[in-house]
Design an enzyme around this catalytic site. Structure first.
Site, PDB file in Angstrom:
ATOM      1  N   MET A 142      -2.768  11.700  -0.989  1.00  0.00           N
ATOM      2  CA  MET A 142      -3.522  10.472  -0.440  1.00  0.00           C
ATOM      3  C   MET A 142      -3.224  10.232   1.093  1.00  0.00           C
ATOM      4  SD  MET A 142      -3.823   7.997  -3.744  1.00  0.00           S
ATOM      5  CE  MET A 142      -5.092   8.130  -5.102  1.00  0.00           C
TER       6      MET A 142
ATOM      7  N   THR B 263       1.011  -1.093   0.013  1.00  0.00           N
ATOM      8  CA  THR B 263       0.147   0.064  -0.045  1.00  0.00           C
ATOM      9  C   THR B 263       0.989   1.264   0.032  1.00  0.00           C
ATOM     10  OG1 THR B 263      -1.494   1.554   1.088  1.00  0.00           O
ATOM     11  CG2 THR B 263      -0.496  -0.245   2.567  1.00  0.00           C
TER      12      THR B 263
ATOM     13  N   HIS C  62      -3.981  10.362  -8.111  1.00  0.00           N
ATOM     14  CA  HIS C  62      -3.510   9.133  -8.560  1.00  0.00           C
ATOM     15  C   HIS C  62      -2.002   8.887  -9.381  1.00  0.00           C
ATOM     16  CE1 HIS C  62      -7.536   8.016  -7.878  1.00  0.00           C
ATOM     17  NE2 HIS C  62      -7.253   6.915  -7.777  1.00  0.00           N
TER      18      HIS C  62
ATOM     19  N   ARG D 112      -3.764  28.904  -3.964  1.00  0.00           N
ATOM     20  CA  ARG D 112      -4.096  27.899  -4.956  1.00  0.00           C
ATOM     21  C   ARG D 112      -4.035  26.551  -4.573  1.00  0.00           C
ATOM     22  NH1 ARG D 112      -5.608  32.030  -7.157  1.00  0.00           N
ATOM     23  NH2 ARG D 112      -5.181  32.798  -9.177  1.00  0.00           N
TER      24      ARG D 112
ATOM     25  N   ASP E  75      -0.050   3.727   1.039  1.00  0.00           N
ATOM     26  CA  ASP E  75      -0.499   4.547   2.484  1.00  0.00           C
ATOM     27  C   ASP E  75       0.497   4.052   3.832  1.00  0.00           C
ATOM     28  OD1 ASP E  75      -2.482   5.520   1.251  1.00  0.00           O
ATOM     29  OD2 ASP E  75      -4.019   3.944   1.841  1.00  0.00           O
TER      30      ASP E  75
HETATM   31  O1  F6P Z   1      -5.567   2.795  -0.121  1.00  0.00           O
HETATM   32  C1  F6P Z   1      -4.575   3.255  -1.145  1.00  0.00           C
HETATM   33  C2  F6P Z   1      -5.342   4.477  -1.844  1.00  0.00           C
HETATM   34  O2  F6P Z   1      -4.600   5.220  -2.856  1.00  0.00           O
HETATM   35  C3  F6P Z   1      -5.717   5.693  -0.847  1.00  0.00           C
HETATM   36  O3  F6P Z   1      -4.741   6.270  -0.289  1.00  0.00           O
HETATM   37  C4  F6P Z   1      -6.960   6.204  -1.470  1.00  0.00           C
HETATM   38  O4  F6P Z   1      -7.624   7.077  -0.776  1.00  0.00           O
HETATM   39  C5  F6P Z   1      -7.584   5.386  -2.509  1.00  0.00           C
HETATM   40  O5  F6P Z   1      -6.612   4.141  -2.589  1.00  0.00           O
HETATM   41  C6  F6P Z   1      -8.083   5.789  -3.735  1.00  0.00           C
HETATM   42  O6  F6P Z   1      -8.774   4.640  -4.349  1.00  0.00           O
HETATM   43  P1  F6P Z   1      -9.287   4.577  -5.772  1.00  0.00           P
HETATM   44  O7  F6P Z   1      -8.290   4.183  -6.694  1.00  0.00           O
HETATM   45  O8  F6P Z   1     -10.357   3.832  -5.611  1.00  0.00           O
HETATM   46  O9  F6P Z   1      -9.607   6.063  -6.118  1.00  0.00           O
END
Ligand code: F6P
Length: 360
Positions: A183, A139, A283, A277, A141
């Site tokens: 994120m 992950t 992503h 801003r 995260d």
């Molecule tokens: O868990 C990984 C993650 O990138 C989070 O940080 C983020 O909130 C989520 O996935 C976003 O997911 P999706 O690809 O469904 O937008």
């Protein structure tokens, strides 16, 4: 003729390093004369019509440096075990039995699940139902318990750092405040590490609810001190004291976060009169080439996962601890998320170099 057949799937949000795991697993398995089946689109590939591909040296050559996953992935579908704000659900019995039949039919003797909190919760349910499962944590995260690090995290932090480096020069030229949303729904590790390495002035985390006036004070104080521009990093799950997180509820999956950066920018502009801003990194943090640390960690995880199948240590997850790759029960990794403790050494260090968390 191979001696054993094993399976692997990548599940949940993609992250840099997934392909390095697939390559590591394949190389280690081939040395044992095992064949590797890669199921497509996460656990969904286990369901009829059963989508898979054979992974071998040829099909995994040159993939280590590729972002994403060549197998595909999903964080929705029949096997979702966490929804909403992380509430657990049970994978339906008929879905589990259908997956069991696929693995039996294909003669798969061990299944490696590469996933984060949600996917490993599914893996644990399968293990508890008698599946021979090994977990590999992933992950961006970095919020999984029982491993000091997950691959993908440092590639995401590097993306945040690069974004801040770029935003610094435009913010300084225009004497603006600049908000970068990153994120992190529940855990602020990306914001914390990215904010420190990118030289942010304010970092807002889900774990430390902030005060709008304290945030505005930092911006005013910096202007008064002659700095003119201020850089703010906000995790998508950050929230003001007495306020709520900003997300869209999603059916059959975890909530979709995003948008708090715009609110932070509006509030700063209104409260300080400073031109502000915002930028949502989104992503971009998940895409692209894995950095060297993530390639190495992912490869080590892949090789260790094969070792665990060989030792028949099912229900275990590979884990990075004290510079070594160890293994722990999957259950230890998914019982709760590893969040930033507000008294964490890194938070204290950040305060020492004048990073505000908007709380004091
Ligand atoms: O868990 C990984 C993650 O990138 C989070 O940080 C983020 O909130 C989520 O996935 C976003 O997911 P999706 O690809 O469904 O937008």
């Amino acid at each position: 003729m191979y001696q054993r057949r094993i399976g692997i799937l990548t599940s949940g949000g993609d992250c840099p390093g997934l392909n390095a795991v697939l390559r590591g697993v394949t190389k280690a398995a081939e040395k044992l004369n095992w064949q590797v089946i890669g199921f497509r689109d996460g656990f969904e590939g286990l369901l009829p019509p059963c989508q898979y591909t054979i992974l071998d040296r040829a099909s995994t050559a040159g993939i280590m440096q590729l972002g994403g996953t060549i197998l595909g992935t999903t964080n929705k579908g029949h096997f979702v075990a966490k929804v909403g704000s992380g509430e657990k659900t049970t994978v339906p019995k008929e879905v589990i039995e259908s997956a069991r039949a696929t693995l039996a039919e294909l003669g798969v003797e061990g299944l490696i699940v590469v996933g984060g909190d949600g996917s490993l919760t599914t893996a644990l349910q399968l293990y508890e139902q008698g599946f021979s499962v090994i977990g590999v944590p992933k992950t961006i995260d970095n919020d999984l318990e029982a491993t000091a690090m997950t691959f993908g995290f440092y590639s995401a932090v590097s993306c945040v750092t690069d974004a801040l480096d770029r935003l610094h020069s435009t913010a300084a030229s225009h004497k603006r405040a600049m908000v970068l949303e990153v994120m992190g729904r529940h855990a602020g590790w990306i914001a914390l590490h990215g904010g420190i390495s990118g030289g942010a002035d304010i970092v807002l985390l889900p774990e430390i609810p902030f005060d709008w006036e304290k945030v505005a004070d930092v911006v005013r104080r910096r202007d008064a001190d002659g700095y003119q521009s201020t850089m703010i990093v906000v995790a998508e799950g950050a929230r003001p004291k007495d306020g709520i997180q900003h997300y869209q509820a999603t059916q059959g999956a975890e909530h979709h976060f995003g948008g708090v950066g715009e609110i932070v920018a509006q509030q700063i502009a209104e409260r300080t009169g400073k031109e502000t801003r915002y930028c949502i990194l989104g992503h971009l943090q998940r895409g692209g080439t894995p950095g060297p640390l993530d390639r190495i960690l992912a490869t080590r995880f892949g090789v260790k996962a094969v070792n665990l199948i060989q030792e028949e240590k099912f229900g275990r997850m590979v884990s990075y601890q004290h510079y070594e790759i160890a293994d722990v029960p999957i259950a230890d990794a998914v019982h709760q998320l590893r969040l930033v403790d507000p008294s964490n050494q890194l938070v204290e260090m950040a305060r020492s170099v004048d990073i505000s968390f908007g709380d004091q």
